[in-house]
Design an enzyme around this catalytic site. Sequence first.
Site, mmCIF file in Angstrom:
data_model
loop_
_atom_site.group_PDB
_atom_site.id
_atom_site.type_symbol
_atom_site.label_atom_id
_atom_site.label_comp_id
_atom_site.label_asym_id
_atom_site.label_seq_id
_atom_site.Cartn_x
_atom_site.Cartn_y
_atom_site.Cartn_z
ATOM 1 N N LYS A 1 -2.291 7.127 0.820
ATOM 2 C CA LYS A 1 -2.111 7.555 2.375
ATOM 3 C C LYS A 1 -0.819 8.626 2.336
ATOM 4 C CE LYS A 1 -1.913 5.036 6.653
ATOM 5 N NZ LYS A 1 -2.808 5.694 7.500
ATOM 6 N N GLU B 1 -16.084 6.620 6.088
ATOM 7 C CA GLU B 1 -14.958 6.212 7.141
ATOM 8 C C GLU B 1 -14.885 7.255 8.214
ATOM 9 O OE1 GLU B 1 -10.873 5.116 5.597
ATOM 10 O OE2 GLU B 1 -11.034 7.080 4.509
ATOM 11 N N ARG C 1 0.961 -1.107 -0.161
ATOM 12 C CA ARG C 1 0.033 0.019 -0.022
ATOM 13 C C ARG C 1 0.951 1.295 0.120
ATOM 14 N NH1 ARG C 1 -4.500 0.436 4.700
ATOM 15 N NH2 ARG C 1 -2.563 1.109 6.031
HETATM 16 N N1 PMP Z 1 -8.859 5.202 7.320
HETATM 17 C C1 PMP Z 1 -8.060 5.766 7.486
HETATM 18 C C2 PMP Z 1 -8.399 7.352 6.903
HETATM 19 C C3 PMP Z 1 -6.732 5.578 8.015
HETATM 20 O O1 PMP Z 1 -5.934 6.410 8.139
HETATM 21 C C4 PMP Z 1 -6.572 4.076 8.254
HETATM 22 C C5 PMP Z 1 -5.438 3.932 9.071
HETATM 23 N N2 PMP Z 1 -4.993 4.300 10.467
HETATM 24 C C6 PMP Z 1 -7.651 3.279 8.291
HETATM 25 C C7 PMP Z 1 -8.846 3.740 7.466
HETATM 26 C C8 PMP Z 1 -7.515 2.048 8.756
HETATM 27 O O2 PMP Z 1 -6.523 1.273 8.043
HETATM 28 P P1 PMP Z 1 -5.568 0.113 8.427
HETATM 29 O O3 PMP Z 1 -6.607 -1.006 8.843
HETATM 30 O O4 PMP Z 1 -4.774 -0.563 7.325
HETATM 31 O O5 PMP Z 1 -4.947 0.556 9.579
#
Ligand code: PMP
Length: 285
Positions: free
Chosen positions: A151, A184, A52
């Site tokens: 990200k 989210e 990622r």
């Molecule tokens: N959404 C956002 C905006 C994030 O920054 C993150 C990670 N902190 C997540 C969802 C969760 O992703 P992951 O399970 O890969 O940590």
Amino acid sequence: MSRQVYINGSFVPQEQATVSVFDHGLLYGDGVFEGLRSYSGKVFRLEAHVRRLYESASAISLEIPMSQAQMCEAIDLSVSKNGIDDGYIRAVVTRGVGTLGLDPNRCSNPQVIIIADTIALYPQELYDQGLEIITSSVIRNHPAALSAHIKSLNYLNNILAKIEGLQAGCIEALMLNHKGEVAECTGDNLFLVRDGVLLTPPLDASILGGITRDAVIELARGATIEVQETALTKDDVYSADECFLTGTAAEVIPVVKVDSRLIGTGKPGPVTLDLKDRFHRLARS
Ligand code: PMP
């Protein structure tokens, strides 16, 4: 405790781990990052996180000056060198030093930084009793402006929503996308349970494709729980039987109140608790 921080191939004490004020990561948020977790010294889904990171970098035309395998090795080494068992790791790649103008082509030397530290967990009572969250008035960036799949070091969109949540006394806030659909939270993905079916917004709903989200979907399907990745509205959230969030730091955390409305019984539900336990075991297996 002083950490040994990885910068561009070497480990230095954290006090000496610095970047230039001309780095476009600082000047413009021009860079990418990952947050990873280690359990008993082993990084959870390391390859998926690194993939990622490289996808985020590629989306902003940032070439990381090492291979994915070398990045995995450097992350593992950061964990072992710092004697971290259960920890949190931050991998950052900045555009590097440039001029005061935007032009990324005038930047040299992307900075590759890895910080391995202990993890600050949410208090246990929030896992036992569930979170209260609000819906933020700050929507996710329009995908044609900045894809939620990247990200990037520019997290202001999420930070503005987080500020609104904190001002309302909530440590997380729900964000909608430009279509008014549920996307989210500021640092976590969202799941609902309705009539025994697990529901979560699809990847094109302006969400980050969470690694924890993927793992929870796999666990649910393995437990013969039906999973639907489908567009959701705020009303779907209000009328759900259960709600929970997923993320690297949070793992699986129940949500019991949204915008002052009780979700289901107002207590963490059985599907949430089951998946929370399954994830807990998977991560530590
Ligand atoms: N959404 C956002 C905006 C994030 O920054 C993150 C990670 N902190 C997540 C969802 C969760 O992703 P992951 O399970 O890969 O940590």
